[in-house]
Design an enzyme around this catalytic site. Sequence first.
Site, short mmCIF file in Angstrom:
data_model
loop_
_atom_site.label_atom_id
_atom_site.label_comp_id
_atom_site.label_asym_id
_atom_site.label_seq_id
_atom_site.Cartn_x
_atom_site.Cartn_y
_atom_site.Cartn_z
N SER A 239 1.71 61.25 37.69
CA SER A 239 2.70 62.28 37.40
C SER A 239 3.68 61.79 36.33
CB SER A 239 3.41 62.69 38.69
OG SER A 239 4.11 63.90 38.53
N ASP A 467 -5.31 70.67 42.21
CA ASP A 467 -4.10 70.17 41.56
C ASP A 467 -3.27 71.31 40.99
OD1 ASP A 467 -2.26 68.48 40.18
OD2 ASP A 467 -3.85 66.99 39.92
N HIS A 514 -2.17 67.38 43.76
CA HIS A 514 -1.48 66.62 42.73
C HIS A 514 -1.42 65.13 43.05
CE1 HIS A 514 1.36 65.54 39.67
NE2 HIS A 514 2.35 65.34 40.52
#
Length: 539
Positions: A239, A467, A514
């Site tokens: 991320s 995701d 994610h």
Amino acid sequence: MTATTANGGNDDTRMRTQQSPLASKRARESNIPAEENRKGKFGGFFTLGYKEGFNQWWANIPAAAAEHTVLSYIPYLRKPPTHTQTGSAPPSTNASTMSLDPSMDKEAAPVKTSSLVDPYGPRQWNSQMVKLGGKNRALNEFSVERLDEAHEQNLVMLHGYGAGLGFFYKNFEGLSRVPGWTVYALDLLGMGRSSRPPFRVHAKDRQKSISEAEDWFVDALEEWRVKRNIDRFTLLGHSLGGYMAVAYALKYPGHLNKLILASPVGIPEDPYAVNAAMPDPSDSTLTNEFFQDQEATTEHSNPKIPDPAKTTGDNNNFLNTRSTAQKQDLSGDDTTPSAPRKPLPKWLTYLWDANISPFSLVRWAGPLGPRFVSGWTSRRFSHLPPDEAQALHNYAYSLFKQRGSGEYALAYILAPGAFARSPLIRRIHGVGRQMIATNGSATSSVALAQQRRENGIPVVLMYGENDWMDIAGGYAAEQKINEEKERALQSASAEEKKNDRGSAKCLIIKKAGHHVYLDGFEEFNEVMREEMMDVSKRR
């Protein structure tokens, strides 16, 4: 029961995602309608009761203790080492500075696991603070070193926004099985249990402000590398950590063997200018981080992604295939997402531009803070055993309530809605193609005649099939990197073409969202081991 995905679902599905995992289980077992299990207007969202939340706020678990509990779930590691140089005392009513305590008694002795109790040992596990230059600058580090063998390779792991290295607890054991590798996980400066110096940006120019915010993190990483005397390493970033990994590769070239980006933020073009339209809440990226139930994410496949495009856990093939339609949609010349439809709420835009972070709200909430955090943790960790989910909730809250520092960089780096102000798609093709000195060092003080261009590095982009991050951006980045390699080698000699290491591929982890390293940790670890062994073979 209909499962929800990152692309949203029907009203019944959305209602189901607003329950805690325990409430969902009780409802299923007792056949009581979900609505009847909810308490109050927000009872299904903030799953922690008022009394439980107050008790947790009053207990004020120190961050070091919370991290220690999470790391205790690492297989074969019965008593993880945990230094207490930061986070050993709970924050007072006046927010803690998370300053470094250099006292010897705050350090943690390394823990060794022998081959008698550790089938992949012997290994040494260590927790320590690495002091950097300047006032109150130090990085929290957790490492795993293989014993009785040569150490040839290093893996460095960077977490996402507001998180900490403890979130990788499902990966440390699996990744440290690879012979010849030492695994390091770092808390970004101003996050986790790293020190939290005041964050300030002095530049007035837009681009310079963005660069200054990025430098806050990447300069600390480079200083850590020098302190650790590591010449080259493989860098994994999740991320925001993935975004910073790209920024590091561009600013400090010549030190990476491979770059692995796990659901990185900030790749696609920014499709709006704050006041432009945005996707509906059920489709937007940032919204799904808070509302998506991982119990559904990890139990169901995304029908919009064909099976051939997903990695296969059986033989760990790295498949870059996608249907013709996907190629047209995901790898077209236009990397800008489709036209947004709904504006962000004005209050959200105001808070974002005022640089008021979500963690500020947690800190201001006082006794309600744990309850607010439970609205995220109950969904984020709903697929995990209850004791692990509780440990991660305590860990998250212990970090969120610390004094704000690195979290304030977010508004300079991302616009409201989690699109980058300086999108990586504009510059990721430069990874592995920067000018360096002939000896491999940086070129800032090296004459042009003594410089050469990097010969490329492998870049791997990983996404979960459910995701909420833009997978299309990953495919677009893959295309950009491979196009740049083709351009760079047009006039190259046969020897230069042979020595070029540049490549890019985009992988999808099945039944993961994610947080691919946690949702699909077994497949993620297997994929990572293959990538690490690939680095070893290239030596």
